[in-house]
Design a protein around this motif. Structure first.
Motif, PDB file in Angstrom:
ATOM      1  N   ALA A  57     -31.178  10.973  33.893  1.00 51.27           N
ATOM      2  CA  ALA A  57     -31.053   9.890  32.928  1.00 51.27           C
ATOM      3  C   ALA A  57     -31.526  10.339  31.548  1.00 51.27           C
ATOM      4  O   ALA A  57     -30.923  10.007  30.524  1.00 51.27           O
ATOM      5  CB  ALA A  57     -31.848   8.679  33.413  1.00 51.27           C
ATOM      6  N   ALA A  58     -32.603  11.120  31.498  1.00 50.72           N
ATOM      7  CA  ALA A  58     -33.149  11.578  30.214  1.00 50.72           C
ATOM      8  C   ALA A  58     -32.189  12.517  29.494  1.00 50.72           C
ATOM      9  O   ALA A  58     -32.150  12.544  28.259  1.00 50.72           O
ATOM     10  CB  ALA A  58     -34.498  12.256  30.442  1.00 50.72           C
TER      11      ALA A  58
ATOM     12  N   ALA B 275     -29.502   2.950  33.010  1.00 48.94           N
ATOM     13  CA  ALA B 275     -29.804   3.072  34.439  1.00 48.94           C
ATOM     14  C   ALA B 275     -30.581   4.346  34.731  1.00 48.94           C
ATOM     15  O   ALA B 275     -30.413   5.366  34.059  1.00 48.94           O
ATOM     16  CB  ALA B 275     -28.503   3.076  35.247  1.00 48.94           C
ATOM     17  N   ASN B 276     -31.429   4.261  35.747  1.00 46.56           N
ATOM     18  CA  ASN B 276     -32.084   5.445  36.307  1.00 46.56           C
ATOM     19  C   ASN B 276     -32.014   5.304  37.824  1.00 46.56           C
ATOM     20  O   ASN B 276     -32.851   4.643  38.435  1.00 46.56           O
ATOM     21  CB  ASN B 276     -33.531   5.568  35.839  1.00 46.56           C
ATOM     22  CG  ASN B 276     -34.168   6.871  36.321  1.00 46.56           C
ATOM     23  OD1 ASN B 276     -33.607   7.577  37.163  1.00 46.56           O
ATOM     24  ND2 ASN B 276     -35.341   7.196  35.806  1.00 46.56           N
ATOM     25  N   TYR B 277     -31.011   5.922  38.410  1.00 46.78           N
ATOM     26  CA  TYR B 277     -30.757   5.771  39.840  1.00 46.78           C
ATOM     27  C   TYR B 277     -31.707   6.594  40.703  1.00 46.78           C
ATOM     28  O   TYR B 277     -31.618   6.556  41.928  1.00 46.78           O
ATOM     29  CB  TYR B 277     -29.308   6.140  40.146  1.00 46.78           C
ATOM     30  CG  TYR B 277     -28.316   5.265  39.406  1.00 46.78           C
ATOM     31  CD1 TYR B 277     -28.314   3.889  39.583  1.00 46.78           C
ATOM     32  CD2 TYR B 277     -27.393   5.807  38.513  1.00 46.78           C
ATOM     33  CE1 TYR B 277     -27.417   3.075  38.900  1.00 46.78           C
ATOM     34  CE2 TYR B 277     -26.490   5.010  37.827  1.00 46.78           C
ATOM     35  CZ  TYR B 277     -26.513   3.646  38.022  1.00 46.78           C
ATOM     36  OH  TYR B 277     -25.628   2.848  37.339  1.00 46.78           O
ATOM     37  N   HIS B 278     -32.618   7.353  40.068  1.00 51.05           N
ATOM     38  CA  HIS B 278     -33.606   8.125  40.820  1.00 51.05           C
ATOM     39  C   HIS B 278     -34.999   7.515  40.703  1.00 51.05           C
ATOM     40  O   HIS B 278     -35.992   8.148  41.047  1.00 51.05           O
ATOM     41  CB  HIS B 278     -33.633   9.578  40.327  1.00 51.05           C
ATOM     42  CG  HIS B 278     -32.408  10.350  40.703  1.00 51.05           C
ATOM     43  ND1 HIS B 278     -31.256  10.309  39.957  1.00 51.05           N
ATOM     44  CD2 HIS B 278     -32.152  11.165  41.753  1.00 51.05           C
ATOM     45  CE1 HIS B 278     -30.336  11.078  40.527  1.00 51.05           C
ATOM     46  NE2 HIS B 278     -30.845  11.599  41.615  1.00 51.05           N
ATOM     47  N   SER B 279     -35.097   6.296  40.227  1.00 50.37           N
ATOM     48  CA  SER B 279     -36.384   5.628  40.098  1.00 50.37           C
ATOM     49  C   SER B 279     -36.723   4.896  41.396  1.00 50.37           C
ATOM     50  O   SER B 279     -35.924   4.850  42.336  1.00 50.37           O
ATOM     51  CB  SER B 279     -36.339   4.627  38.937  1.00 50.37           C
ATOM     52  OG  SER B 279     -35.484   3.542  39.265  1.00 50.37           O
TER      53      SER B 279
ATOM     54  N   HIS C  56     -31.776  -0.016  41.198  1.00 49.47           N
ATOM     55  CA  HIS C  56     -30.823  -1.069  40.841  1.00 49.47           C
ATOM     56  C   HIS C  56     -31.200  -1.782  39.545  1.00 49.47           C
ATOM     57  O   HIS C  56     -30.393  -2.552  39.017  1.00 49.47           O
ATOM     58  CB  HIS C  56     -30.751  -2.101  41.970  1.00 49.47           C
ATOM     59  CG  HIS C  56     -32.062  -2.757  42.254  1.00 49.47           C
ATOM     60  ND1 HIS C  56     -33.072  -2.133  42.940  1.00 49.47           N
ATOM     61  CD2 HIS C  56     -32.548  -3.990  41.919  1.00 49.47           C
ATOM     62  CE1 HIS C  56     -34.114  -2.942  43.032  1.00 49.47           C
ATOM     63  NE2 HIS C  56     -33.824  -4.074  42.410  1.00 49.47           N
ATOM     64  N   ILE C  57     -32.393  -1.544  39.040  1.00 53.52           N
ATOM     65  CA  ILE C  57     -32.855  -2.235  37.842  1.00 53.52           C
ATOM     66  C   ILE C  57     -32.334  -1.538  36.593  1.00 53.52           C
ATOM     67  O   ILE C  57     -32.460  -0.315  36.448  1.00 53.52           O
ATOM     68  CB  ILE C  57     -34.392  -2.302  37.807  1.00 53.52           C
ATOM     69  CG1 ILE C  57     -34.909  -3.131  38.982  1.00 53.52           C
ATOM     70  CG2 ILE C  57     -34.875  -2.890  36.485  1.00 53.52           C
ATOM     71  CD1 ILE C  57     -34.465  -4.582  38.967  1.00 53.52           C
TER      72      ILE C  57
ATOM     73  N   PHE D 142     -29.676  -0.010  48.450  1.00 48.22           N
ATOM     74  CA  PHE D 142     -29.521  -0.273  47.021  1.00 48.22           C
ATOM     75  C   PHE D 142     -29.234  -1.757  46.891  1.00 48.22           C
ATOM     76  O   PHE D 142     -28.387  -2.292  47.614  1.00 48.22           O
ATOM     77  CB  PHE D 142     -28.350   0.556  46.464  1.00 48.22           C
ATOM     78  CG  PHE D 142     -28.158   0.439  44.973  1.00 48.22           C
ATOM     79  CD1 PHE D 142     -28.812   1.306  44.111  1.00 48.22           C
ATOM     80  CD2 PHE D 142     -27.320  -0.525  44.441  1.00 48.22           C
ATOM     81  CE1 PHE D 142     -28.626   1.215  42.732  1.00 48.22           C
ATOM     82  CE2 PHE D 142     -27.130  -0.632  43.078  1.00 48.22           C
ATOM     83  CZ  PHE D 142     -27.783   0.242  42.216  1.00 48.22           C
ATOM     84  N   ASP D 143     -29.958  -2.438  46.001  1.00 51.01           N
ATOM     85  CA  ASP D 143     -29.793  -3.884  45.866  1.00 51.01           C
ATOM     86  C   ASP D 143     -28.572  -4.171  45.000  1.00 51.01           C
ATOM     87  O   ASP D 143     -28.665  -4.440  43.801  1.00 51.01           O
ATOM     88  CB  ASP D 143     -31.050  -4.502  45.256  1.00 51.01           C
ATOM     89  CG  ASP D 143     -31.063  -6.026  45.386  1.00 51.01           C
ATOM     90  OD1 ASP D 143     -29.986  -6.617  45.586  1.00 51.01           O
ATOM     91  OD2 ASP D 143     -32.154  -6.619  45.284  1.00 51.01           O
TER      92      ASP D 143
END
Length: 360
Positions: free
Chosen positions: A121-122, A246-250, A254-255, A320-321
């Motif tokens: 993401a970064a 999005a950061n899918y590795h957090s 889903h947030i 995943f929500d």
């Protein structure tokens, strides 16, 4: 041997996959003929498929070969035609884009392993990397692909809306305003369709996990073409900007953090890199027009992935929500619609001051 969560790989490869692997191994000719010697490493970050790196020892001692095995996620037939996606994959390979297809089996496929790292993401906020992504996106859009240059976006959303309504409870239909959504899609198509729009072959899912960087050559590779189709290039750029939140590795993948949506300067820099990659300096008016269209197409992105989230919540078992993800996308749609379209269209009754009042 690493266990796969849904039992597809557990204590050994299924026979069909073994046949594909043996075919690949026979073409190489230098790998050991022992399936038990293969090391299976799960790769994280996929939201639909499950992906594994296979490390295959060779007969030359310490040297290994690598391939990638992709196991298709549950319920994906709700979103796209797998045969069409494979044809796109093969066509991309002929254009020198992405990994080569090495073999297929009922539940997945075997691909060339790309020796590059998936972006984080970064990375999307790094000026140099972002410029490389912009140039690669322009190259992707300009590819000569088979089929008519017909925009797929609107009809795809209409089809997903029908599916979502057929799956949802009455409570979910009300919560997500699904009875009002066809009018919204029709309105967006009318408001955002212009003769001057540039239509290209779009990736349509350019989140950081679908972008790979070779650190040595600084070259970018785009992967995963499940949703690729002809669309306005403004939509593809808009979708990429939306993915920056999005950061899918957090711990809570889903947030979505919309404070991270790129500021105007960052968006302008990306659009300039995109336009300049064609080899000529764009006018300020050209860049400004594209920026304006991109912002409007974020609305289409929110509806697209909001519907995807609803359907995925019913058909996909990955942790995943999806429903909460969908809520956030639709909230952004209703929040920004009037601002971006200067529209006085009446919103649903549960839409108040830019927010959707969701029934919990």
């Amino acid at each position: 041997m690493v266990m796969k969560t849904n039992g597809f790989i557990e204590g050994g490869f299924p026979d069909e996959l073994k046949r594909v692997l043996r075919s690949v191994g026979s073409e190489w000719g230098d790998v050991v003929d022992d399936m038990e010697a293969l090391q299976v490493v799960p790769l994280k970050g996929a939201m639909t498929n499950e992906v594994f790196r296979i490390i295959w020892p060779t007969k030359c001692g310490n040297l290994n070969r690598n391939i990638l095995v992709r196991i298709y996620g549950e319920g994906v037939e709700a979103f796209f035609n797998r045969d069409n996606e494979i044809r796109t994959f093969e066509c991309m390979s002929k254009h020198g884009q992405g990994p080569r297809l090495l073999g297929r089996f009922a539940d997945g496929r075997v691909e060339e392993f790309i020796h590059a790292r998936t972006l984080s993401a970064a990375d999307l906020r790094d000026h140099e990397i972002s410029a490389l992504v912009a140039a690669k996106m322009r190259e992707f859009h300009d590819l000569e692909m088979p089929g008519p240059r017909t925009i797929l976006l609107w009809n795809r959303m209409r089809g997903w809306l029908v599916q979502a309504k057929s799956m949802c409870s009455a409570k979910d239909v009300k919560e997500f305003c699904l009875d009002s959504l066809e009018n919204e899609i029709n309105m967006l198509e009318k408001e955002l369709s212009h003769d001057y729009l540039d239509i290209g072959f779009c990736h349509n899912d350019l989140q950081y996990g679908n972008i790979m960087l070779d650190e040595e050559t600084r070259s970018i590779t785009l992967i995963d073409y499940e949703y690729a189709s002809f669309n306005p290039v403004a939509y593809d750029i808009a979708n990429h900007f939306c993915e920056m939140v999005a950061n899918y590795h957090s711990a809570t993948p889903h947030i979505l953090d919309y404070s991270k949506y790129p500021e105007l300067e960052e968006r302008h820099r990306f659009v300039q890199a995109y336009l300049c990659s064609a080899g000529k300096q764009p006018s300020e008016d050209e860049a400004e027009l594209l920026l304006q269209e991109v912002e409007k197409y974020t609305l289409a992105s929110h509806v697209f992935w909001g519907l995807w989230g609803i359907i995925s919540g019913y058909v996909n078992k990955i942790e995943f929500d999806y429903m909460e993800y969908a809520r956030q996308r639709f909230q952004q749609y209703w929040m920004r619609k009037q601002e971006l379209l200067a529209s006085s269209d009446k919103a649903p009754d549960n839409h108040v001051d830019g927010y959707v009042v969701y029934d919990r």
